[in-house]
Design a protein around this motif. Structure first.
Motif, short mmCIF file in Angstrom:
data_model
loop_
_atom_site.label_atom_id
_atom_site.label_comp_id
_atom_site.label_asym_id
_atom_site.label_seq_id
_atom_site.Cartn_x
_atom_site.Cartn_y
_atom_site.Cartn_z
N LYS A 260 -1.10 7.17 5.64
CA LYS A 260 -2.48 7.16 5.14
C LYS A 260 -2.70 6.07 4.10
O LYS A 260 -3.74 6.04 3.44
CB LYS A 260 -2.83 8.53 4.54
CG LYS A 260 -2.87 9.64 5.56
CD LYS A 260 -3.41 10.93 4.96
CE LYS A 260 -3.53 12.02 6.02
NZ LYS A 260 -4.05 13.29 5.45
N LEU A 261 -1.73 5.16 3.97
CA LEU A 261 -1.82 4.14 2.93
C LEU A 261 -3.02 3.21 3.14
O LEU A 261 -3.73 2.89 2.18
CB LEU A 261 -0.52 3.32 2.89
CG LEU A 261 -0.37 2.38 1.71
CD1 LEU A 261 -0.44 3.13 0.39
CD2 LEU A 261 0.95 1.62 1.80
N ALA A 262 -3.24 2.78 4.37
CA ALA A 262 -4.37 1.89 4.65
C ALA A 262 -5.68 2.57 4.28
O ALA A 262 -6.58 1.96 3.67
CB ALA A 262 -4.37 1.48 6.12
N GLN A 263 -5.81 3.84 4.64
CA GLN A 263 -7.01 4.60 4.30
C GLN A 263 -7.15 4.76 2.79
O GLN A 263 -8.24 4.61 2.23
CB GLN A 263 -6.94 5.98 4.97
CG GLN A 263 -8.09 6.91 4.62
CD GLN A 263 -7.87 8.31 5.17
OE1 GLN A 263 -7.22 8.51 6.18
NE2 GLN A 263 -8.42 9.30 4.46
N ASN A 264 -6.03 5.05 2.12
CA ASN A 264 -6.05 5.22 0.66
C ASN A 264 -6.46 3.95 -0.05
O ASN A 264 -7.15 3.99 -1.07
CB ASN A 264 -4.68 5.67 0.16
CG ASN A 264 -4.32 7.10 0.54
OD1 ASN A 264 -3.17 7.50 0.42
ND2 ASN A 264 -5.28 7.86 1.01
N TYR A 280 5.78 -4.11 3.07
CA TYR A 280 5.02 -5.30 3.41
C TYR A 280 5.35 -5.77 4.83
O TYR A 280 4.49 -6.32 5.53
CB TYR A 280 5.26 -6.40 2.38
CG TYR A 280 4.87 -5.98 0.99
CD1 TYR A 280 3.60 -5.49 0.72
CD2 TYR A 280 5.78 -6.01 -0.06
CE1 TYR A 280 3.23 -5.07 -0.54
CE2 TYR A 280 5.42 -5.59 -1.34
CZ TYR A 280 4.15 -5.12 -1.57
OH TYR A 280 3.80 -4.70 -2.83
N GLU A 281 6.60 -5.54 5.26
CA GLU A 281 6.96 -5.86 6.63
C GLU A 281 6.18 -4.97 7.61
O GLU A 281 5.71 -5.44 8.64
CB GLU A 281 8.47 -5.67 6.83
CG GLU A 281 9.32 -6.69 6.11
CD GLU A 281 10.81 -6.36 6.12
OE1 GLU A 281 11.58 -7.11 5.49
OE2 GLU A 281 11.20 -5.35 6.74
N ASP A 285 3.53 -6.27 10.39
CA ASP A 285 3.66 -5.96 11.82
C ASP A 285 2.39 -5.30 12.36
O ASP A 285 1.95 -5.59 13.48
CB ASP A 285 4.87 -5.06 12.06
CG ASP A 285 6.19 -5.77 11.77
OD1 ASP A 285 6.16 -7.01 11.64
OD2 ASP A 285 7.22 -5.10 11.67
N ARG A 286 1.80 -4.39 11.57
CA ARG A 286 0.59 -3.70 12.02
C ARG A 286 -0.59 -4.66 12.14
O ARG A 286 -1.38 -4.57 13.08
CB ARG A 286 0.26 -2.55 11.07
CG ARG A 286 1.21 -1.37 11.21
CD ARG A 286 0.85 -0.23 10.27
NE ARG A 286 1.74 0.90 10.46
CZ ARG A 286 1.71 2.01 9.73
NH1 ARG A 286 0.81 2.14 8.76
NH2 ARG A 286 2.54 3.00 9.97
N ILE A 287 -0.70 -5.56 11.18
CA ILE A 287 -1.77 -6.55 11.23
C ILE A 287 -1.61 -7.43 12.46
O ILE A 287 -2.56 -7.67 13.22
CB ILE A 287 -1.80 -7.40 9.94
CG1 ILE A 287 -2.21 -6.55 8.73
CG2 ILE A 287 -2.76 -8.58 10.10
CD1 ILE A 287 -2.04 -7.26 7.40
N GLN A 288 -0.37 -7.92 12.68
CA GLN A 288 -0.11 -8.81 13.81
C GLN A 288 -0.36 -8.10 15.14
O GLN A 288 -0.93 -8.67 16.07
CB GLN A 288 1.35 -9.30 13.76
CG GLN A 288 1.64 -10.27 12.63
CD GLN A 288 1.21 -11.69 12.98
OE1 GLN A 288 0.07 -11.94 13.39
NE2 GLN A 288 2.11 -12.63 12.81
N PRO A 509 10.22 0.53 18.30
CA PRO A 509 9.71 1.45 19.33
C PRO A 509 8.41 0.98 19.99
O PRO A 509 8.25 1.13 21.20
CB PRO A 509 9.49 2.76 18.56
CG PRO A 509 10.36 2.66 17.35
CD PRO A 509 10.38 1.20 17.00
N GLU A 510 7.49 0.42 19.19
CA GLU A 510 6.22 -0.04 19.75
C GLU A 510 6.43 -1.20 20.71
O GLU A 510 5.85 -1.26 21.78
CB GLU A 510 5.27 -0.46 18.62
CG GLU A 510 4.76 0.70 17.76
CD GLU A 510 3.87 1.64 18.53
OE1 GLU A 510 3.17 1.16 19.45
OE2 GLU A 510 3.89 2.85 18.24
N PHE A 511 7.32 -2.12 20.33
CA PHE A 511 7.61 -3.25 21.21
C PHE A 511 8.29 -2.75 22.48
O PHE A 511 7.98 -3.22 23.59
CB PHE A 511 8.49 -4.29 20.52
CG PHE A 511 8.85 -5.43 21.42
CD1 PHE A 511 8.00 -6.50 21.56
CD2 PHE A 511 10.01 -5.40 22.18
CE1 PHE A 511 8.29 -7.55 22.43
CE2 PHE A 511 10.33 -6.43 23.05
CZ PHE A 511 9.46 -7.51 23.18
N ALA A 512 9.24 -1.81 22.31
CA ALA A 512 9.97 -1.29 23.46
C ALA A 512 9.02 -0.67 24.47
O ALA A 512 9.16 -0.84 25.69
CB ALA A 512 11.01 -0.28 23.00
#
Length: 598
Positions: A260-264, A280-281, A285-288, A509-512
Motif C-alpha cells: 500500500k506504499l504507492a497509495q500511502n 527503490y528497485e 521495476d513496477r514503473i518500468q 515471478p512476474e517476468f517468468a
C-alpha cells in the motif's frame, strides 16, 4: 518557529519540540481506513504517564526494556518513556522467532518487555519466560495471552492513568540525563552471525540528527512530512525516521506496508522518506513494467525522458539546444506526472542500509526524483555520510556529516571517529576492541575519498571473495548487476577460494509468467520453470549480457536457480531486506559446490 536551544538528550529533544508544536499533529496512522493523528502535547502527556508507571512498577535507571511492535504511535511514546524513566530501550524485530527474542532478552538482561499484538506477544512472552531477568510485560492492546504469575502482563491503557502525567517529570528527566548516557541497545541484524547489542548514547543519535539537519537545510526544512516505512527497531529508521523528524518538528505518517506504499504516498504527500535500496528497485521495476504495458507513445516518451535525464546528469555539456528544449517539454509531459505518483511534494528520497545500484539512482534522478544515497551502520548511530541535495554524486555515499572524521586505512578500510560512534557492544569487550581502536571505528567497509571528500564504497571487507588465484572480488557489485536485470529478482554470488564465480539466482515471478505466455496459469509453478531447459537457456543469455560489463574475474561461469525467494520468514533476509550470506550458504552450499563439479 525555530528551536536553536541545545538539546541535552533525546527526551529534551522531544520536550522542547512538544512545547513549541503543542496541539499540532505529531504522528499519524491508519484506523479503519482513515488517517488519525496524535498531537505533540497529547504525546507528551502519554510519555510522562508511562514513564511514571514504569518507575512505579520498579524499574531503575539503567534497566533495559524490550520494545517489540510494528510502527505505530505507541512506538515513539514507549521509546521516549523508557528513556524518560532513566532506562534503556532494547528494540527487536516483530519478525523475530522465539529463539531470536530469547537471545536479545537474555543477552541484554531486560527487566521488562513491551509488545503490541497477541501474535507478536505470544512469541515475546514465551521467550521472556525463559529468562531470569524479565519481571513484567506490557501489552499495547487488549491481549488474550494467559499470563503466568512469574511475569504479569499490564495493559498499556491502564498505565496511562488517564494521561495525568506531570510534565515536570519529563523536565526532570530532560535535565538529569546526559549525552553520555546510553539511550538504546540495538541488536545488529545478523547478516554475519549472532546479533550483537550495540550501545548508542543520547549524544550519538543527536549528533546524527544535527548532521542530517545541516546537510539537508538547503532544501528548506519547514512543515516537513515523513512517511515512515522501515521498522523502527532498525537503527536507520530509529534515527532518520523518528528522532530526526522530531528534531525538525515534522509530522510522521506510518506506512501500511509495501503493498500500500504507492497509495500511502498519494494520501500523505510526504516531503521526505528513507528506505533501503531494495524498495527503490521494486519501485523502479513496477514503473518500468507499467510503462511497457502502456506501450506506444507513452513508452516512447518515457524512455526519451529517462535517456535525456541521464545525459543531462552524466554529461550536461553534451546537451544540444534541441536536447534542452525537449528535456524541458518532457518535464511537463512526463516528470511532473511521475512526481505526482510520489505525492507531489517530495523533496528527497534517502537511500541507506545497503549499496544503491547506480542504474537505479540515475533512473530516479532522470525522472526528476531526488534520491540521495547515504552510508552508515548501527555502530555509528547509524549515519556516517550522505549526498547533499545539490552536487549529488550517485556513485558515492556523499561526504561525512558535520563533526564526523573519516580516514582510509592502508588496506582501504573506512575508519570513522566522532560522537556518533557506539559506546561498544553490550557485554562483549573482545568484539568492541576489534572494531574500535584508538577511538576509530573500523567499519569493515572498503572505500576511498574523492577530491571533494565524498566517500565511495568499493566493498564490504568481510564479504570480499578471494578466489583461488588471489583476486579480490566484490560480490555486491556483481549481485547489483544481476538484480538490475528484469528477469532476476534476487542473487547471491559464491566463489571464495574457488577458480571462478558461480551464482544462486531467484527468477522474477512476474517476468517468468510473461515468459511462459498467455496460457500460463494464474498460479504459475516457478519450481517447474527452474527445471525447464528453455527457461535455463534464456537465463544463460541474461548472464552473458551481465558478463559483458564485468571483468574476467567477476564473470559468472555457472548458476543454479531456486524457486523460493530469500525472505525474512525463511531467515535468508534481514528485516531491512539485506541478504544473510551465511544463512544462504548453509541452505544452498551443496547446490553451489556441485556447480564446480559439473
Amino acid at each position: 518557529m525555530a528551536n536553536n536551544k541545545e538539546k541535552k538528550n533525546l527526551v529534551d529533544l522531544f520536550l522542547q519540540q512538544a512545547k513549541i508544536k503543542g496541539d499540532s499533529p505529531f504522528v499519524w496512522h491508519k484506523v479503519s481506513g482513515n488517517w488519525e493523528s496524535l498531537t505533540w502535547s497529547s504525546a507528551a502527556n502519554k510519555i510522562s504517564a508511562i514513564a511514571r508507571s514504569l518507575k512505579d512498577l520498579g524499574l531503575k535507571p539503567g534497566d533495559r526494556v524490550g520494545l517489540i511492535s510494528e510502527s505505530r504511535p505507541e512506538w515513539p511514546i514507549a521509546d521516549i518513556s523508557i528513556m524518560a524513566a532513566g532506562c534503556i530501550t532494547v528494540p527487536a524485530y516483530t519478525t523475530n522467532g522465539v529463539s531470536d527474542h530469547q537471545h536479545v532478552l537474555v543477552d541484554s538482561g531486560a527487566s521488562a518487555v513491551i509488545f503490541s499484538t497477541d501474535e507478536i506477544g505470544l512469541k515475546v512472552y514465551q521467550a521472556a519466560l525463559e529468562t531470569s531477568s524479565v519481571k513484567f510485560a506490557i501489552s499495547l492492546e487488549e491481549n488474550q495471552i494467559s499470563a503466568e504469575n512469574s511475569i504479569p502482563i499490564y495493559r498499556w491503557k491502564d498505565l496511562l492513568n488517564g494521561e495525568k502525567g506531570d510534565l515536570t517529570d519529563l523536565e526532570k528527566a530532560a535535565e538529569n540525563t546526559t549525552k553520555d548516557d546510553t539511550a538504546c541497545l540495538i541488536y545488529t541484524s545478523g547478516t554475519g552471525g549472532v546479533p550483537k547489542g550495540v550501545m548508542l548514547s543520547h549524544g550519538a543519535i543527536l549528533s546524527n540528527c544535527e548532521g542530517s539537519k545541516q546537510l539537508l537545510k538547503e532544501m528548506g526544512l519547514e512543515d516537513e512530512v515523513f512517511l515512515s516505512f522501515l521498522p523502527l527497531s532498525h537503527s536507520y529508521e530509529h534515527t532518520a525516521g523518528q528522532f530526526f523528524p522530531i528534531m525538525i518538528g515534522a509530522q510522521i505518517y506510518y506506512a501500511e506496508g509495501i503493498e500500500k506504499l504507492a497509495q500511502n504516498m498519494l494520501e500523505t504527500q510526504p516531503t521526505l522518506m528513507t528506505a533501503v535500496p531494495r524498495l527503490y528497485e521494486v519501485m523502479h521495476d513496477r514503473i518500468q513494467r507499467g510503462v511497457r504495458q502502456a506501450g506506444g507513445k507513452t513508452e516512447k516518451l518515457f524512455n526519451k525522458t529517462v535517456a535525456l535525464g541521464i545525459k543531462q546528469y552524466e554529461d550536461p555539456k553534451s546537451m544540444t539546444f534541441s536536447d534542452l528544449i525537449q528535456n524541458k517539454l518532457l518535464t511537463l509531459l512526463v516528470r511532473n506526472k511521475a512526481k505526482k505518483r510520489f505525492g507531489g511534494r517530495l523533496k528527497a528520497l534517502v537511500s541507506g542500509g545497503a549499496p544503491l545500484n547506480y542504474e537505479i539512482g540515475v533512473f530516479f534522478t532522470a525522472l526528476g526524483i531526488r534520491l540521495l544515497q547515504g552510508y552508515g551502520q548501527t555502530e555509528s548511530a547509524p549515519v556516517i555520510s550522505c549526498n547533499p541535495p545539490t552536487n549529488n554524486k550517485i556513485k558515492t555515499v556523499g561526504p561525512p556529516l558535520k563533526d564526523v572524521e573519516v580516514e582510509i586505512a592502508q588496506d582501504g578500510e573506512i575508519l570513522v571517529r566522532g560522537e556518533l560512534i557506539m559506546q561498544g557492544y553490550w557485554n562483549n569487550l573482545k568484539a568492541t576492541n576489534e572494531v574500535i581502536q584508538n577511538g576509530w571505528l573500523h567499519t569493515g567497509d572498503i572505500g576511498e575519498l574523492d577530491s571533494e571528500g565524498y566517500i565511495r564504497i568499493t566493498d564490504r571487507k568481510k564479504d570480499i571473495i578471494v578466489n583461488s588465484g588471489g583476486d579480490n572480488i566484490s560480490p555486491q557489485k556483481v549481485e547489483g548487476q544481476l538484480t538490475a536485470q528484469p528477469e532476476i529478482l534476487q542473487a547471491m554470488v559464491y566463489g571464495d577460494k574457488r577458480p571462478h564465480l558461480v551464482a544462486l539466482l531467484i527468477p522474477d515471478p512476474e517476468f517468468a509468467k510473461d515468459w511462459a505466455g498467455e496460457n500460463a496459469p494464474d498460479t504459475l509453478d516457478i519450481v517447474v520453470l527452474t527445471d525447464n531447459k528453455d527457461f535455463k537457456i534464456m537465463i544463460s543469455g541474461v548472464i552473458a549480457r551481465v558478463n559483458e560489463n564485468l571483468s574476467i574475474t567477476e564473470k559468472i561461469r555457472r548458476f543454479v536457480l531456486s524457486p523460493e525467494p530469500f525472505s525474512v520468514d525463511n531467515g535468508m533476509l534481514t528485516p531491512t531486506i539485506k541478504i544473510r550470506r551465511h544463512a544462504i550458504r548453509q541452505n544452498f552450499e551443496k547446490n553451489l559446490e556441485d556447480l564446480y563439479r559439473s
